[in-house]
Design a protein around this motif. Structure first.
Motif, short mmCIF file in Angstrom:
data_model
loop_
_atom_site.label_atom_id
_atom_site.label_comp_id
_atom_site.label_asym_id
_atom_site.label_seq_id
_atom_site.Cartn_x
_atom_site.Cartn_y
_atom_site.Cartn_z
N ALA A 126 2.31 -0.17 -7.41
CA ALA A 126 1.70 -1.36 -6.81
C ALA A 126 1.77 -1.33 -5.29
CB ALA A 126 2.40 -2.62 -7.34
N GLY A 127 2.20 -0.20 -4.71
CA GLY A 127 2.28 -0.07 -3.26
C GLY A 127 3.50 -0.76 -2.68
N LEU A 128 4.47 -1.08 -3.52
CA LEU A 128 5.65 -1.82 -3.08
C LEU A 128 6.94 -1.03 -3.32
CD1 LEU A 128 4.63 -5.31 -4.56
CD2 LEU A 128 4.26 -4.48 -2.23
N GLY A 129 6.82 0.30 -3.33
CA GLY A 129 7.98 1.14 -3.63
C GLY A 129 8.91 1.34 -2.45
N TYR A 130 9.37 0.26 -1.84
CA TYR A 130 10.31 0.30 -0.72
C TYR A 130 11.46 -0.64 -1.08
CZ TYR A 130 6.04 2.01 1.45
OH TYR A 130 4.89 2.71 1.73
N TRP A 131 12.69 -0.12 -1.06
CA TRP A 131 13.80 -0.93 -1.57
C TRP A 131 13.99 -2.22 -0.78
CZ3 TRP A 131 17.99 -2.31 1.31
CH2 TRP A 131 18.29 -1.57 2.45
N GLN A 132 13.68 -2.18 0.52
CA GLN A 132 13.83 -3.41 1.34
C GLN A 132 12.86 -4.49 0.85
OE1 GLN A 132 13.24 -0.33 2.54
NE2 GLN A 132 14.37 0.08 4.42
N ILE A 133 11.62 -4.10 0.56
CA ILE A 133 10.61 -5.05 0.09
C ILE A 133 11.00 -5.60 -1.27
CG2 ILE A 133 8.20 -5.28 -0.63
CD1 ILE A 133 8.53 -5.03 2.40
N ILE A 134 11.53 -4.73 -2.14
CA ILE A 134 11.94 -5.16 -3.48
C ILE A 134 13.06 -6.18 -3.41
CG2 ILE A 134 12.98 -4.37 -5.65
CD1 ILE A 134 11.51 -1.65 -5.12
N VAL A 135 14.05 -5.94 -2.55
CA VAL A 135 15.17 -6.88 -2.38
C VAL A 135 14.66 -8.21 -1.84
CG1 VAL A 135 17.34 -7.32 -1.18
CG2 VAL A 135 16.87 -5.04 -2.09
N MET B 164 -2.24 -6.99 -10.80
CA MET B 164 -3.16 -7.35 -9.72
C MET B 164 -2.79 -6.65 -8.41
SD MET B 164 -5.60 -9.13 -10.88
CE MET B 164 -6.32 -9.56 -9.29
N SER B 165 -1.48 -6.53 -8.13
CA SER B 165 -1.04 -5.84 -6.92
C SER B 165 -1.45 -4.37 -6.96
CB SER B 165 0.48 -5.94 -6.76
OG SER B 165 0.88 -7.27 -6.58
N ALA B 166 -1.21 -3.73 -8.10
CA ALA B 166 -1.58 -2.32 -8.25
C ALA B 166 -3.10 -2.14 -8.12
CB ALA B 166 -1.10 -1.79 -9.60
N LEU B 167 -3.84 -3.08 -8.71
CA LEU B 167 -5.30 -3.01 -8.68
C LEU B 167 -5.84 -3.12 -7.25
CD1 LEU B 167 -7.84 -2.85 -10.49
CD2 LEU B 167 -7.83 -5.35 -10.54
N VAL B 168 -5.41 -4.16 -6.53
CA VAL B 168 -5.94 -4.35 -5.16
C VAL B 168 -5.45 -3.25 -4.22
CG1 VAL B 168 -6.15 -6.85 -5.44
CG2 VAL B 168 -4.07 -5.93 -4.44
N TYR B 169 -4.23 -2.76 -4.46
CA TYR B 169 -3.68 -1.70 -3.60
C TYR B 169 -4.54 -0.45 -3.69
CZ TYR B 169 -0.53 2.02 -2.04
OH TYR B 169 0.02 3.12 -1.40
N HIS B 170 -4.89 -0.03 -4.91
CA HIS B 170 -5.66 1.19 -5.07
C HIS B 170 -7.13 0.99 -4.69
CE1 HIS B 170 -2.46 3.65 -6.72
NE2 HIS B 170 -2.10 2.63 -7.47
N LEU B 171 -7.65 -0.23 -4.88
CA LEU B 171 -9.02 -0.52 -4.45
C LEU B 171 -9.15 -0.45 -2.94
CD1 LEU B 171 -10.15 -3.48 -6.77
CD2 LEU B 171 -11.16 -1.19 -6.63
N ILE B 172 -8.17 -1.02 -2.23
CA ILE B 172 -8.19 -0.99 -0.76
C ILE B 172 -8.07 0.44 -0.25
CG2 ILE B 172 -6.95 -1.69 1.35
CD1 ILE B 172 -6.20 -4.28 -0.13
#
Length: 400
Positions: free
Chosen positions: A288-297, A389-397
């Motif tokens: 989903a383009g959110l594979g950063y531990w800081q963002i996840i926390v 939805m996050s994964a979808l818009v991330y790859h579309l962009i």
């Protein structure tokens, strides 16, 4: 009657409403950001003075970090969004008190029926733009249990005011002059996901609306200054109360998670408990383009209150006064070195729009549904919708 010929028109009513809401968000940004600049200057001065004062007293480094990075940076960053929140609620109060919102409910009735929702469900959805808690509570006016469940399920997809600071921060950092349009797209996307969810559910259970909407269309009138002042003050007071309680506690807890690890107090954030938790979840969020531990926390902390995502980013990336132009530039540069760009930022906003509502909303859902099974079912669906939805818009962009 002449005005209603257009505002309640079968085809023109909805586009006019969307246009009015676009104007509201333009004012929220144009005026709100101008006022926010002054709040940021005050926060910078206060933060600098507090740092000098603590250093002069030779306060322990850990305690200094807690006060400056945890409390002032966390809670102060949220308070700078107060002008945006104020403008938004002021505009909504004027629209409500003028008699226009009743017309919107009338216009939406036919659309809601086609989606398998009662026209009465529009009120909870409308309230959801302010806060999800009273919006979920308003669903009790629906007589049919299926109607009530569907309304409670889709209400959190309406962008509550707590999400606005997230939109403002990340859209300003990555989308510049198009920030307002990006924010507006979040509100539209939330409505579209709610519509799609309600439509699919109505087709699955085969339910049809059995109750029509009966609503009084009041005469148009000049908004009453006292009524508007009371409404706006109540909303601002709730926001300030949350900043002084939930966000304060969440900021302190977040500081603790990021400054303590298995070995005790740590100065390297990568050795903290927060880092360990985030890194375990990275593979799950990466598509989903959110594979950063800081963002996840930061997203985990947002379950307490959505505004906490902003204050958590301030603590996680060690950037004081993150809402100032200097703070945002520093944050954007830091994220860029990690490979986090505009596509990631938009995916993050979409995830924050759709994922688990705050703990207060979850508690209210349980109280209205009287079932933990139904409540957890809603939470799981919202998490799944947010990820997809996050994964979808991330790859579309990325394609464009």
């Amino acid at each position: 009657d002449k005005v209603d010929h257009f505002l309640t028109h079968r085809f023109l009513g909805l586009p006019i409403f969307l246009g009015i809401m676009a104007l509201v968000f333009f004012l929220t940004f144009a005026i709100g950001d101008w006022l926010k600049g002054y709040f940021e200057l005050v926060l910078e001065m206060f933060s600098g003075s507090a740092g000098d004062f603590l250093s002069g007293l030779h306060v322990n480094a850990m305690l200094q970090s807690l006060i400056l990075d945890g409390v002032i940076s966390g809670v102060g960053g949220i308070l700078t969004f107060l002008p945006n929140i104020f403008i938004l609620f002021l505009a909504l109060a004027i629209l409500e008190d003028s008699g226009y919102m009743s017309r919107v409910a009338f216009v939406m009735d036919d659309i809601m029926n086609k989606l398998g929702l009662s026209g009465r469900a529009f009120l909870p959805l409308l309230l959801g733009f302010g806060c999800s808690v009273p919006a979920v509570m308003a669903s009790r006016t629906l007589e049919d249990p299926k109607d009530r469940f569907k309304t409670i399920l889709v209400t959190p997809f309406m962008s509550c005011s707590a999400r606005l600071p997230i939109y403002v921060l990340f859209s300003s950092m990555f989308f510049g002059k198009n920030a307002m349009l990006v924010c507006y797209s979040m509100y539209l996307l939330g409505i579209l996901v709610a519509i799609a969810t309600a439509f699919i559910l109505s087709r699955i259970d085969g339910s049809k609306v059995s109750h029509s909407l009966l609503i009084e269309l009041p005469e148009y009138k000049s908004p009453n200054a006292r009524t508007i002042a009371i409404y706006v003050w109540q909303k601002i007071k709730d926001y300030l109360t949350k900043a002084g309680t939930v966000i304060f506690i969440a900021s302190v807890i977040m500081w603790g998670i990021l400054n303590f690890g298995p070995t005790g107090y740590v100065t390297d954030i990568t050795q903290s408990f927060g880092s360990l938790i985030g890194k375990m979840a990275v593979p799950l969020f990466e598509p989903a383009g959110l594979g950063y531990w800081q963002i996840i926390v930061a997203l985990i902390s947002g379950i307490a209150a959505k505004e906490v995502v902003v204050s958590s980013c301030s603590v996680l990336f060690g950037i004081q006064n993150i809402t100032t132009s200097h703070g945002m530039n520093t944050m954007a540069a830091t994220l860029a070195t990690m490979g986090f760009g505009a596509a990631n930022a938009y995916a993050l906003m979409v995830f924050c729009l759709l994922y688990i509502p705050c703990t207060a909303t979850i508690a209210t859902m349980h109280r209205e549904l009287h079932s933990w099974k139904a409540t957890f079912g809603i939470i799981l669906y919202q998490l799944l919708a947010a990820w997809v939805m996050s994964a979808l818009v991330y790859h579309l962009i990325l394609l464009f």
